[in-house]
Design a protein around this motif. Structure first.
Motif, PDB file in Angstrom:
ATOM      1  N   SER A   8      27.252 -47.230   2.528  1.00 29.63           N
ATOM      2  CA  SER A   8      26.862 -45.829   2.600  1.00 29.63           C
ATOM      3  C   SER A   8      27.500 -45.177   3.820  1.00 29.63           C
ATOM      4  O   SER A   8      27.672 -45.796   4.853  1.00 29.63           O
ATOM      5  N   ARG A   9      27.802 -43.916   3.692  1.00 30.42           N
ATOM      6  CA  ARG A   9      28.335 -43.148   4.811  1.00 30.42           C
ATOM      7  C   ARG A   9      27.289 -42.157   5.334  1.00 30.42           C
ATOM      8  O   ARG A   9      27.578 -41.340   6.174  1.00 30.42           O
ATOM      9  N   SER A  10      26.085 -42.268   4.821  1.00 30.82           N
ATOM     10  CA  SER A  10      25.036 -41.319   5.150  1.00 30.82           C
ATOM     11  C   SER A  10      24.486 -41.560   6.556  1.00 30.82           C
ATOM     12  O   SER A  10      23.973 -42.647   6.851  1.00 30.82           O
ATOM     13  N   PRO A  11      24.551 -40.541   7.432  1.00 31.84           N
ATOM     14  CA  PRO A  11      23.928 -40.707   8.746  1.00 31.84           C
ATOM     15  C   PRO A  11      22.414 -40.849   8.642  1.00 31.84           C
ATOM     16  O   PRO A  11      21.788 -41.516   9.460  1.00 31.84           O
ATOM     17  N   PHE A  12      21.803 -40.257   7.621  1.00 32.19           N
ATOM     18  CA  PHE A  12      20.364 -40.416   7.414  1.00 32.19           C
ATOM     19  C   PHE A  12      20.014 -41.877   7.197  1.00 32.19           C
ATOM     20  O   PHE A  12      19.042 -42.381   7.761  1.00 32.19           O
TER      21      PHE A  12
END
Length: 136
Positions: A8-12
């Motif tokens: 995943s590249r999601s900062p969340f």
């Protein structure tokens, strides 16, 4: 893309993983500095009010448990800081083995309370899947 190759590249997602580490460090510090609170309020053990060798052993074991949680939490935070989301995902999901084991130990020792630990398993696995990119 292979099963282990997802990411995943999601900062969340990365910050949610870090929050899990902060939570474990917090629980660990309670165990280290306030073992009676952890024993009675979190684990549900009924402890003796009179001091003695047994009480010292019990509190010492609680402090060992607390240090384990501090170490696991710091490990999660280090992985969040220095590694990729796949590594963080697998660390969080393997950490769920600790929650499963703690639940069985509490059930055996107190007759209940296992869901205080087991309720984190779907959360940890879900965060792991999020970090592996299954929800991107």
């Amino acid at each position: 893309m292979s099963f282990l190759g997802l990411s995943s590249r999601s900062p969340f997602a990365l910050n949610a993983g870090a929050a899990a580490g902060v939570f474990q460090v917090t629980l660990g510090l309670i165990g280290v500095f306030r073992p009676q609170v952890m024993l009675q309020d979190i684990w549900g053990f009924k402890t003796s009010t009179k001091p003695g060798q047994d009480q010292l052993v019990i509190e010492s074991l609680m402090q060992l448990y607390g240090m384990r949680n501090v170490a696991l939490g710091l490990m999660i935070l280090a992985v969040r800081t220095f590694a990729d989301s796949r590594t963080l995902a697998w660390v969080l999901m393997s950490d769920m083995l600790v929650a499963i084991g703690d639940g069985f130990i509490q059930k055996k020792a107190t007759g209940g309370g296992e869901w205080k630990h087991w309720s984190f398993v779907p959360v940890g696995v879900g965060m792991g899947m999020l970090l592996l990119g299954y929800f991107d």
